[in-house]
Design a protein around this motif. Structure first.
Motif, PDB file in Angstrom:
ATOM      1  N   SER A 107     -31.995  -0.428 -31.736  1.00 26.15           N
ATOM      2  CA  SER A 107     -31.253  -1.519 -32.355  1.00 26.15           C
ATOM      3  C   SER A 107     -29.952  -1.700 -31.602  1.00 26.15           C
ATOM      4  O   SER A 107     -29.283  -0.723 -31.251  1.00 26.15           O
ATOM      5  CB  SER A 107     -30.966  -1.210 -33.834  1.00 26.15           C
ATOM      6  N   SER A 108     -29.597  -2.951 -31.328  1.00 23.97           N
ATOM      7  CA  SER A 108     -28.398  -3.219 -30.538  1.00 23.97           C
ATOM      8  C   SER A 108     -27.724  -4.485 -31.038  1.00 23.97           C
ATOM      9  O   SER A 108     -28.391  -5.461 -31.392  1.00 23.97           O
ATOM     10  CB  SER A 108     -28.760  -3.386 -29.053  1.00 23.97           C
ATOM     11  N   ARG A 109     -26.403  -4.437 -31.084  1.00 23.42           N
ATOM     12  CA  ARG A 109     -25.615  -5.626 -31.380  1.00 23.42           C
ATOM     13  C   ARG A 109     -24.521  -5.753 -30.332  1.00 23.42           C
ATOM     14  O   ARG A 109     -23.744  -4.826 -30.113  1.00 23.42           O
ATOM     15  CB  ARG A 109     -24.983  -5.539 -32.754  1.00 23.42           C
ATOM     16  N   THR A 110     -24.486  -6.890 -29.647  1.00 24.49           N
ATOM     17  CA  THR A 110     -23.543  -7.098 -28.555  1.00 24.49           C
ATOM     18  C   THR A 110     -22.795  -8.410 -28.747  1.00 24.49           C
ATOM     19  O   THR A 110     -23.411  -9.444 -29.026  1.00 24.49           O
ATOM     20  CB  THR A 110     -24.264  -7.138 -27.196  1.00 24.49           C
ATOM     21  N   ASP A 111     -21.485  -8.351 -28.598  1.00 25.75           N
ATOM     22  CA  ASP A 111     -20.663  -9.547 -28.443  1.00 25.75           C
ATOM     23  C   ASP A 111     -19.939  -9.406 -27.116  1.00 25.75           C
ATOM     24  O   ASP A 111     -19.017  -8.593 -26.973  1.00 25.75           O
ATOM     25  CB  ASP A 111     -19.671  -9.687 -29.594  1.00 25.75           C
ATOM     26  N   GLN A 112     -20.391 -10.184 -26.133  1.00 29.79           N
ATOM     27  CA  GLN A 112     -19.779 -10.194 -24.806  1.00 29.79           C
ATOM     28  C   GLN A 112     -19.018 -11.501 -24.671  1.00 29.79           C
ATOM     29  O   GLN A 112     -19.590 -12.577 -24.620  1.00 29.79           O
ATOM     30  CB  GLN A 112     -20.835 -10.067 -23.713  1.00 29.79           C
ATOM     31  N   LEU A 113     -17.705 -11.381 -24.615  1.00 28.72           N
ATOM     32  CA  LEU A 113     -16.830 -12.540 -24.564  1.00 28.72           C
ATOM     33  C   LEU A 113     -16.432 -12.821 -23.126  1.00 28.72           C
ATOM     34  O   LEU A 113     -15.971 -11.917 -22.424  1.00 28.72           O
ATOM     35  CB  LEU A 113     -15.563 -12.310 -25.406  1.00 28.72           C
ATOM     36  N   PHE A 114     -16.589 -14.062 -22.682  1.00 33.54           N
ATOM     37  CA  PHE A 114     -16.139 -14.470 -21.363  1.00 33.54           C
ATOM     38  C   PHE A 114     -14.834 -15.238 -21.506  1.00 33.54           C
ATOM     39  O   PHE A 114     -14.676 -16.040 -22.434  1.00 33.54           O
ATOM     40  CB  PHE A 114     -17.203 -15.319 -20.674  1.00 33.54           C
ATOM     41  N   GLY A 115     -13.910 -14.980 -20.571  1.00 33.30           N
ATOM     42  CA  GLY A 115     -12.616 -15.624 -20.689  1.00 33.30           C
ATOM     43  C   GLY A 115     -11.699 -15.308 -19.526  1.00 33.30           C
ATOM     44  O   GLY A 115     -12.143 -14.934 -18.438  1.00 33.30           O
ATOM     45  N   VAL A 116     -10.385 -15.426 -19.793  1.00 32.70           N
ATOM     46  CA  VAL A 116      -9.348 -15.317 -18.765  1.00 32.70           C
ATOM     47  C   VAL A 116      -8.374 -14.207 -19.140  1.00 32.70           C
ATOM     48  O   VAL A 116      -7.963 -14.086 -20.305  1.00 32.70           O
ATOM     49  CB  VAL A 116      -8.602 -16.660 -18.608  1.00 32.70           C
ATOM     50  N   TRP A 117      -7.998 -13.409 -18.131  1.00 32.65           N
ATOM     51  CA  TRP A 117      -7.053 -12.315 -18.313  1.00 32.65           C
ATOM     52  C   TRP A 117      -5.672 -12.687 -17.780  1.00 32.65           C
ATOM     53  O   TRP A 117      -5.550 -13.352 -16.745  1.00 32.65           O
ATOM     54  CB  TRP A 117      -7.543 -11.059 -17.585  1.00 32.65           C
ATOM     55  N   THR A 118      -4.654 -12.244 -18.482  1.00 31.41           N
ATOM     56  CA  THR A 118      -3.277 -12.343 -18.011  1.00 31.41           C
ATOM     57  C   THR A 118      -2.582 -11.016 -18.272  1.00 31.41           C
ATOM     58  O   THR A 118      -3.044 -10.202 -19.082  1.00 31.41           O
ATOM     59  CB  THR A 118      -2.504 -13.471 -18.718  1.00 31.41           C
ATOM     60  N   GLY A 119      -1.457 -10.796 -17.570  1.00 32.42           N
ATOM     61  CA  GLY A 119      -0.688  -9.574 -17.768  1.00 32.42           C
ATOM     62  C   GLY A 119      -0.563  -8.773 -16.499  1.00 32.42           C
ATOM     63  O   GLY A 119      -0.663  -9.304 -15.391  1.00 32.42           O
ATOM     64  N   TRP A 120      -0.359  -7.453 -16.657  1.00 33.73           N
ATOM     65  CA  TRP A 120      -0.122  -6.601 -15.495  1.00 33.73           C
ATOM     66  C   TRP A 120      -0.776  -5.223 -15.682  1.00 33.73           C
ATOM     67  O   TRP A 120      -1.039  -4.782 -16.792  1.00 33.73           O
ATOM     68  CB  TRP A 120       1.379  -6.416 -15.239  1.00 33.73           C
ATOM     69  N   VAL A 121      -1.009  -4.581 -14.541  1.00 35.89           N
ATOM     70  CA  VAL A 121      -1.508  -3.208 -14.484  1.00 35.89           C
ATOM     71  C   VAL A 121      -0.739  -2.477 -13.398  1.00 35.89           C
ATOM     72  O   VAL A 121      -0.471  -3.049 -12.330  1.00 35.89           O
ATOM     73  CB  VAL A 121      -3.019  -3.167 -14.157  1.00 35.89           C
ATOM     74  N   ARG A 122      -0.388  -1.221 -13.636  1.00 36.92           N
ATOM     75  CA  ARG A 122       0.304  -0.432 -12.601  1.00 36.92           C
ATOM     76  C   ARG A 122      -0.713   0.105 -11.600  1.00 36.92           C
ATOM     77  O   ARG A 122      -1.751   0.663 -11.988  1.00 36.92           O
ATOM     78  CB  ARG A 122       1.055   0.747 -13.222  1.00 36.92           C
ATOM     79  N   ASP A 123      -0.409  -0.027 -10.301  1.00 35.63           N
ATOM     80  CA  ASP A 123      -1.280   0.547  -9.281  1.00 35.63           C
ATOM     81  C   ASP A 123      -0.917   2.008  -9.047  1.00 35.63           C
ATOM     82  O   ASP A 123      -0.047   2.571  -9.737  1.00 35.63           O
ATOM     83  CB  ASP A 123      -1.241  -0.274  -7.993  1.00 35.63           C
ATOM     84  N   GLU A 124      -1.558   2.640  -8.091  1.00 28.93           N
ATOM     85  CA  GLU A 124      -1.365   4.074  -7.857  1.00 28.93           C
ATOM     86  C   GLU A 124       0.039   4.409  -7.375  1.00 28.93           C
ATOM     87  O   GLU A 124       0.452   5.571  -7.425  1.00 28.93           O
ATOM     88  CB  GLU A 124      -2.395   4.577  -6.844  1.00 28.93           C
ATOM     89  N   ASN A 125       0.786   3.404  -6.924  1.00 26.65           N
ATOM     90  CA  ASN A 125       2.172   3.612  -6.493  1.00 26.65           C
ATOM     91  C   ASN A 125       3.172   3.332  -7.592  1.00 26.65           C
ATOM     92  O   ASN A 125       4.386   3.430  -7.368  1.00 26.65           O
ATOM     93  CB  ASN A 125       2.476   2.730  -5.281  1.00 26.65           C
ATOM     94  N   GLY A 126       2.690   2.937  -8.781  1.00 28.67           N
ATOM     95  CA  GLY A 126       3.579   2.640  -9.893  1.00 28.67           C
ATOM     96  C   GLY A 126       4.064   1.209  -9.931  1.00 28.67           C
ATOM     97  O   GLY A 126       4.891   0.854 -10.778  1.00 28.67           O
TER      98      GLY A 126
ATOM     99  N   ARG B 143       3.846  -2.747 -10.681  1.00 24.91           N
ATOM    100  CA  ARG B 143       3.144  -3.646 -11.580  1.00 24.91           C
ATOM    101  C   ARG B 143       2.444  -4.741 -10.772  1.00 24.91           C
ATOM    102  O   ARG B 143       3.085  -5.439  -9.980  1.00 24.91           O
ATOM    103  CB  ARG B 143       4.101  -4.285 -12.577  1.00 24.91           C
ATOM    104  N   VAL B 144       1.144  -4.886 -11.002  1.00 27.18           N
ATOM    105  CA  VAL B 144       0.348  -5.903 -10.319  1.00 27.18           C
ATOM    106  C   VAL B 144      -0.068  -6.945 -11.347  1.00 27.18           C
ATOM    107  O   VAL B 144      -0.691  -6.628 -12.357  1.00 27.18           O
ATOM    108  CB  VAL B 144      -0.909  -5.271  -9.671  1.00 27.18           C
ATOM    109  N   ARG B 145       0.304  -8.210 -11.098  1.00 30.29           N
ATOM    110  CA  ARG B 145      -0.076  -9.294 -11.995  1.00 30.29           C
ATOM    111  C   ARG B 145      -1.556  -9.623 -11.828  1.00 30.29           C
ATOM    112  O   ARG B 145      -2.082  -9.619 -10.715  1.00 30.29           O
ATOM    113  CB  ARG B 145       0.740 -10.543 -11.693  1.00 30.29           C
ATOM    114  N   VAL B 146      -2.200  -9.917 -12.954  1.00 33.04           N
ATOM    115  CA  VAL B 146      -3.617 -10.289 -12.922  1.00 33.04           C
ATOM    116  C   VAL B 146      -3.826 -11.681 -13.524  1.00 33.04           C
ATOM    117  O   VAL B 146      -4.952 -12.046 -13.870  1.00 33.04           O
ATOM    118  CB  VAL B 146      -4.487  -9.256 -13.666  1.00 33.04           C
TER     119      VAL B 146
END
Length: 340
Positions: free
Chosen positions: A302-321, A323-326
């Protein structure tokens, strides 16, 4: 609260399992390239808990495509799904067949082709010198796509244990490969649609032994921001408390591991509302535009899935610390509940 972790990077080839079929503790960790030998899955004495699959998602300006070849010992599940982004119309062909005879899956990633053969769907996934070729057909849809791969491109491999102790009966090895440039054609009802530059493919490669009931979040996205190719890979729930995460950032092919259990805030009663994924390493908002909802109930599975497609905004820190905008990259976020 976000939970920081210490994770071990694996740089040499290692077997996922021991000669007796249990998890090899030397395999615990993460890698930038596929280094795990998963030929011990399925293995004898563990029938019913083995899960193997290849899942590809391709997002183009006009269509979204998903292809699955999978086997869970007692059953195989294959899917070809296509969404017309302009009209919102989708065509979904999912076939569940008893046993695993309809599925051909390589012992390890890249060790051979993945194929599905049934009366309603055929799938061929083959490695080529310049990427991975994805071909599939159903009565109304066919695809012929190439997920390109640059020489310096890295991907995230992670081994996740469900219980730490003398023996670990349930574990999963996953490779999440994001920001693969896609080209080719998608044909719907005899009309061919070219896949242009700016289209992206994502791979979920899985080999492991799972508990019967599991819930997970997964998110991925790809695109170009400020002239750099950005790939985003996130996961939660199924990895919580395991000492491992499947969180990573890719910038121009270079992987930065995010060793933190991020917080996922979303409304499971209203999935189309914005999602917030955050921690000390990231602060991200996901705004959906389409919900691919599916439900399967086939006695044992039995499986229930909600896969939402859309757009991302914000930032993530890379390995050097840094902030990388996405901002503006497209992808998906999902909630899945499986009994399998």
């Amino acid at each position: 609260m976000p939970t920081p972790l210490i994770e071990r990077e694996i740089t040499a080839h290692v077997s996922l399992t021991t000669p007796t079929g249990m998890l090899n503790r030397e395999a615990l960790g993460w890698s930038r390239t596929p280094v795990h030998d998963t030929s011990g899955i399925p293995g004898r004495g563990h029938w019913g808990r083995n899960k193997r699959w290849e899942y590809w998602n391709v997002m183009t300006p006009s269509h979204i495509v998903a292809v699955t070849v999978s086997c869970v010992d007692y059953m195989a599940l294959h899917e070809l799904w296509v969404l017309d982004r302009a009209t919102g119309d989708d065509i979904d062909t999912t076939v569940i067949s008893p046993g695993g005879r309809s599925a051909t899956l390589p012992s390890s990633l890249g060790a051979g082709p993945a194929r599905a053969r049934t009366r309603r769907i055929t799938v061929d996934i083959d490695e080529a010198f310049d990427g991975t070729r994805l071909r599939a057909s159903t009565p109304r849809v066919s695809i012929d796509l190439l997920a390109g791969r640059l020489e310096a491109h890295e991907s995230l491999g992670v081994v996740v244990p469900w219980r730490l102790g003398d023996e670990i009966p349930h574990f999963q090895y996953t490779v999440k490969d994001v920001a693969r440039p896609a080209t080719g054609t998608v044909t719907v009802d005899g009309v061919a649609h070219e896949v242009p530059t700016g289209s992206w493919a994502v791979l979920d490669h899985g080999r492991g032994r799972w508990p019967y009931r599991v819930r997970w979040n997964w998110a991925a996205a790809s695109g170009v921001v400020d002239g750099r190719v950005i790939g985003l890979q996130l996961g939660a729930k199924w990895t919580d408390g395991s000492g491992a995460t499947e969180n990573a950032l890719l910038v121009d092919g270079r992987l930065s591991k995010i060793s933190e259990e991020l917080v996922w805030d979303y409304d499971s009663e209203h999935f189309m509302r914005p999602w917030h994924v955050h921690g000390t390493s990231a602060d991200l908002v996901f705004t959906p535009f389409y919900d691919k909802h599916s439900h399967t109930n086939a006695l044992v599975i039995s499986s229930r899935t909600d896969q939402l497609f859309g757009v991302w905004t914000g930032w993530v820190r890379d390995e050097n610390g840094t902030r990388v905008r996405v901002d503006g990259i497209e992808g998906f976020a999902e909630e899945v509940l499986n009994r399998w």
